[in-house]
Design a protein around this motif. Sequence first.
Motif, PDB file in Angstrom:
ATOM      1  N   ASP A  81      20.503   5.177 -53.990  1.00 37.76           N
ATOM      2  CA  ASP A  81      21.424   4.694 -55.016  1.00 37.76           C
ATOM      3  C   ASP A  81      22.562   5.710 -55.129  1.00 37.76           C
ATOM      4  N   PRO A  82      23.822   5.277 -55.033  1.00 42.68           N
ATOM      5  CA  PRO A  82      24.942   6.232 -55.020  1.00 42.68           C
ATOM      6  C   PRO A  82      25.007   7.167 -56.226  1.00 42.68           C
ATOM      7  N   LEU A  83      24.747   6.666 -57.422  1.00 42.15           N
ATOM      8  CA  LEU A  83      24.825   7.543 -58.598  1.00 42.15           C
ATOM      9  C   LEU A  83      23.701   8.582 -58.578  1.00 42.15           C
ATOM     10  N   ILE A  84      22.490   8.142 -58.282  1.00 40.91           N
ATOM     11  CA  ILE A  84      21.365   9.077 -58.229  1.00 40.91           C
ATOM     12  C   ILE A  84      21.554  10.058 -57.079  1.00 40.91           C
ATOM     13  N   TYR A  85      22.061   9.566 -55.948  1.00 41.69           N
ATOM     14  CA  TYR A  85      22.299  10.447 -54.808  1.00 41.69           C
ATOM     15  C   TYR A  85      23.277  11.559 -55.163  1.00 41.69           C
ATOM     16  N   ARG A  86      24.276  11.290 -55.995  1.00 42.39           N
ATOM     17  CA  ARG A  86      25.255  12.318 -56.364  1.00 42.39           C
ATOM     18  C   ARG A  86      24.583  13.479 -57.087  1.00 42.39           C
ATOM     19  N   GLU A  89      22.972  15.379 -54.406  1.00 39.12           N
ATOM     20  CA  GLU A  89      24.022  16.119 -53.702  1.00 39.12           C
ATOM     21  C   GLU A  89      24.481  17.343 -54.506  1.00 39.12           C
ATOM     22  N   ILE A  90      24.625  17.170 -55.809  1.00 34.83           N
ATOM     23  CA  ILE A  90      25.023  18.292 -56.680  1.00 34.83           C
ATOM     24  C   ILE A  90      24.014  19.430 -56.544  1.00 34.83           C
ATOM     25  N   MET A  91      22.732  19.093 -56.534  1.00 36.76           N
ATOM     26  CA  MET A  91      21.713  20.141 -56.402  1.00 36.76           C
ATOM     27  C   MET A  91      21.730  20.764 -55.010  1.00 36.76           C
ATOM     28  N   GLN A  92      22.035  19.968 -53.979  1.00 34.19           N
ATOM     29  CA  GLN A  92      22.138  20.530 -52.627  1.00 34.19           C
ATOM     30  C   GLN A  92      23.281  21.540 -52.543  1.00 34.19           C
ATOM     31  N   VAL A  93      24.400  21.218 -53.179  1.00 32.03           N
ATOM     32  CA  VAL A  93      25.584  22.071 -53.107  1.00 32.03           C
ATOM     33  C   VAL A  93      25.522  23.214 -54.124  1.00 32.03           C
TER      34      VAL A  93
END
Length: 145
Positions: A81-86, A89-93
């Motif tokens: 899901d794009p919103l959950i993925y963000r 992604e925030i945690m990855q970065v």
Amino acid sequence: MLPEITQKLLAAKQEKGMSFVDLEKAVGRDEVWIAAVFYRQASASQAEAEKILSAIGLPTTLAPELTECPLKGLGPVVPTDPLIYRFYEIMQVYGMPLKSVIHEKFGDGIMSAIDFTLDVEKEEDPKGDRVKVIMSGKFLPYKKW
């Protein structure tokens, strides 16, 4: 696929034309926490479950499904899901930088996800509205023995 109880709760909420803010007022708990109960990421007390179910017009016989301790988390896969993925992604970065800053300020430990609150605010901005997510968790230092 969402659990059957989640589908029932969301359908009843939609049918009643209610928002999670409306349920916050009816139940006396935060809208994010109520949404977590809907998605089976939190468990309600019997009284809280009955208030939720009554507010959306479902029978209180479903309360046991909301009071069970849930299996938490999204699972082992990367969210699609794009919103959950963000958030993923925030945690990855920013995960390691955030960890470093927290350790500098508090020491070796973690932020509790149990003694925790989460709020979502809308910030109006002429360049495009912004989502403000406020997480507040108790700091738990690692023990030495």
